[in-house]
Design a protein around this motif. Structure first.
Motif, PDB file in Angstrom:
ATOM      1  N   THR A 221       0.928  -1.075  -0.198  1.00  0.00           N
ATOM      2  CA  THR A 221      -0.109   0.156   0.179  1.00  0.00           C
ATOM      3  C   THR A 221       0.894   1.106  -0.044  1.00  0.00           C
ATOM      4  O   THR A 221       0.182   2.308   0.011  1.00  0.00           O
ATOM      5  N   ALA A 223       2.343   2.385   2.572  1.00  0.00           N
ATOM      6  CA  ALA A 223       1.883   3.271   4.014  1.00  0.00           C
ATOM      7  C   ALA A 223       3.037   3.821   4.360  1.00  0.00           C
ATOM      8  O   ALA A 223       4.152   3.584   4.427  1.00  0.00           O
ATOM      9  N   GLY A 249      -5.431   4.128   1.896  1.00  0.00           N
ATOM     10  CA  GLY A 249      -4.762   2.777   2.107  1.00  0.00           C
ATOM     11  C   GLY A 249      -5.183   1.976   3.172  1.00  0.00           C
ATOM     12  O   GLY A 249      -6.357   1.571   3.341  1.00  0.00           O
ATOM     13  N   SER A 250      -3.929   1.841   3.952  1.00  0.00           N
ATOM     14  CA  SER A 250      -4.280   0.923   5.164  1.00  0.00           C
ATOM     15  C   SER A 250      -5.005   1.514   6.513  1.00  0.00           C
ATOM     16  O   SER A 250      -5.055   1.007   7.317  1.00  0.00           O
ATOM     17  N   GLU A 268     -11.146   5.064   0.205  1.00  0.00           N
ATOM     18  CA  GLU A 268     -10.338   4.016  -0.321  1.00  0.00           C
ATOM     19  C   GLU A 268     -10.633   3.344  -1.626  1.00  0.00           C
ATOM     20  O   GLU A 268     -11.662   2.766  -1.213  1.00  0.00           O
TER      21      GLU A 268
END
Ligand SMILES: C[S@@+](CC[C@H](N)C(=O)[O-])C[C@H]1O[C@@H](n2cnc3c(N)ncnc32)[C@H](O)[C@@H]1O
Length: 296
Positions: A221, A223, A249-250, A268
């Motif tokens: 991702t 992150a 994302g996460s 997302e």
């Protein structure tokens, strides 16, 4: 700490009909970086025009198509910056973490300066550009002829390249300075320490990336480490404010919003990240936060 509310929306943030005009105090995000290969597929899925341009480039090899692809990717991001402008309050701040890209296409190595293109788009939308932060990452190997390693002959001028080991954290304001009543208790309750003020408001941040600690999915991702949104949230919002992340994302920004007593909304587009998001959210529920996930 009073209960805070958080919404995660699975959908494309180029339209944010779930958010009313002028209701968000701060945007903190890191979009997919144009011309970084790992994001090509997603840009193509979100915009079939980009997929068609890549195909044309493959078939015809024309140099100007590279510029068209790059433009189209930034136009896609700019739709999100325009929606962000709409939902931010007057005096609201937008923080965009973005890196430039280096890439060889059709045998030509070059840099794609994502940070300057983003500033141009945001200025056109109406944002005021503020002094920005350089996030200095631990150095990777310098490049030689666009390849990952600095070969022995790289010692000989003039054909080696400078390594890009900084990313940008671009800062923008919508409208005028935000106003507070004198001695506003919420503002004082959100005060930084002297050490935080001195370190966080300096231009270069030495913050280690997530690679050492993140799991495989989180690494894919891209992150950012908690410390990046945490500093930004605490520098540019007060407790109880609402923070938006249109490229969630996460879910790092949601996590940080919960931990710092802010509310949040995140978008997302990739449904495959739902299990990862749910896992992060489950772990947060203990922290007096109500988190709901909405699928468009
Ligand atoms: C660089 S990652 C963000 C990582 C995040 N800061 C974190 O800590 O996990 C960008 C994310 O934006 C998502 N994305 C890309 N375009 C989008 C769009 N138009 N709407 C919503 N999400 C999008 C991608 O699926 C990806 O998960």
């Amino acid at each position: 700490m009073p209960q805070t509310h958080h919404t995660v929306i699975i959908g494309n943030s180029q339209q944010m009909p779930e958010i009313a005009n002028q209701t968000i105090h701060l945007m903190v995000t890191s979009p997919p970086y144009p011309m970084i290969q790992m994001w090509d597929k997603q840009f193509c899925e979100l915009d079939p025009k980009i997929a068609a341009l890549w195909k044309k480039l493959e078939a015809e090899g024309k140099e100007e198509l590279v510029a068209e692809i790059y433009d189209a990717m930034h136009q896609n991001l700019a739709r999100v910056w325009a929606e962000t402008y709409r939902v931010l309050i007057d005096g609201g701040i937008a923080c965009i973490n973005i890196g430039d890209a280096t890439r060889s296409i059709n045998g030509k190595f070059r840099v794609f300066p994502n940070h300057s293109r983003t500033i141009e788009h945001c200025e056109k939308i109406g944002f005021t550009t503020l002094p920005y932060i350089l996030w200095k990452k631990p150095t990777t190997k310098p490049l030689y002829k666009g390849k990952g390693a600095y070969l022995g002959s790289g010692f000989l001028p003039p054909n080696a390249y400078v390594t890009l080991d900084c990313e940008f954290i671009l800062l923008f304001r919508k409208g005028k300075l935000r106003k507070f009543p004198p001695h506003d208790p919420t503002r004082y309750a959100s005060k930084l320490t002297k050490q935080q003020r001195d370190e966080w408001f300096s231009q270069i941040w030495n913050v280690t990336g997530t690679h050492q600690t993140a799991n495989e999915l989180e690494r894919r991702t891209a992150a950012y480490p908690d410390e990046i949104p945490e500093r930004l949230v605490r520098m540019f919002s007060v407790k109880g404010d609402c923070v938006l992340d249109p490229f969630l994302g996460s879910g790092t920004t949601t996590k940080v919003a919960v931990e710092t007593g802010r509310e949040s909304v995140g978008y997302e587009a990739d449904q495959n990240l739902l299990p990862l998001l749910r896992k992060k959210i489950e772990a947060l529920k203990v922290a007096m936060a109500e988190v709901r996930v909405v699928k468009r």
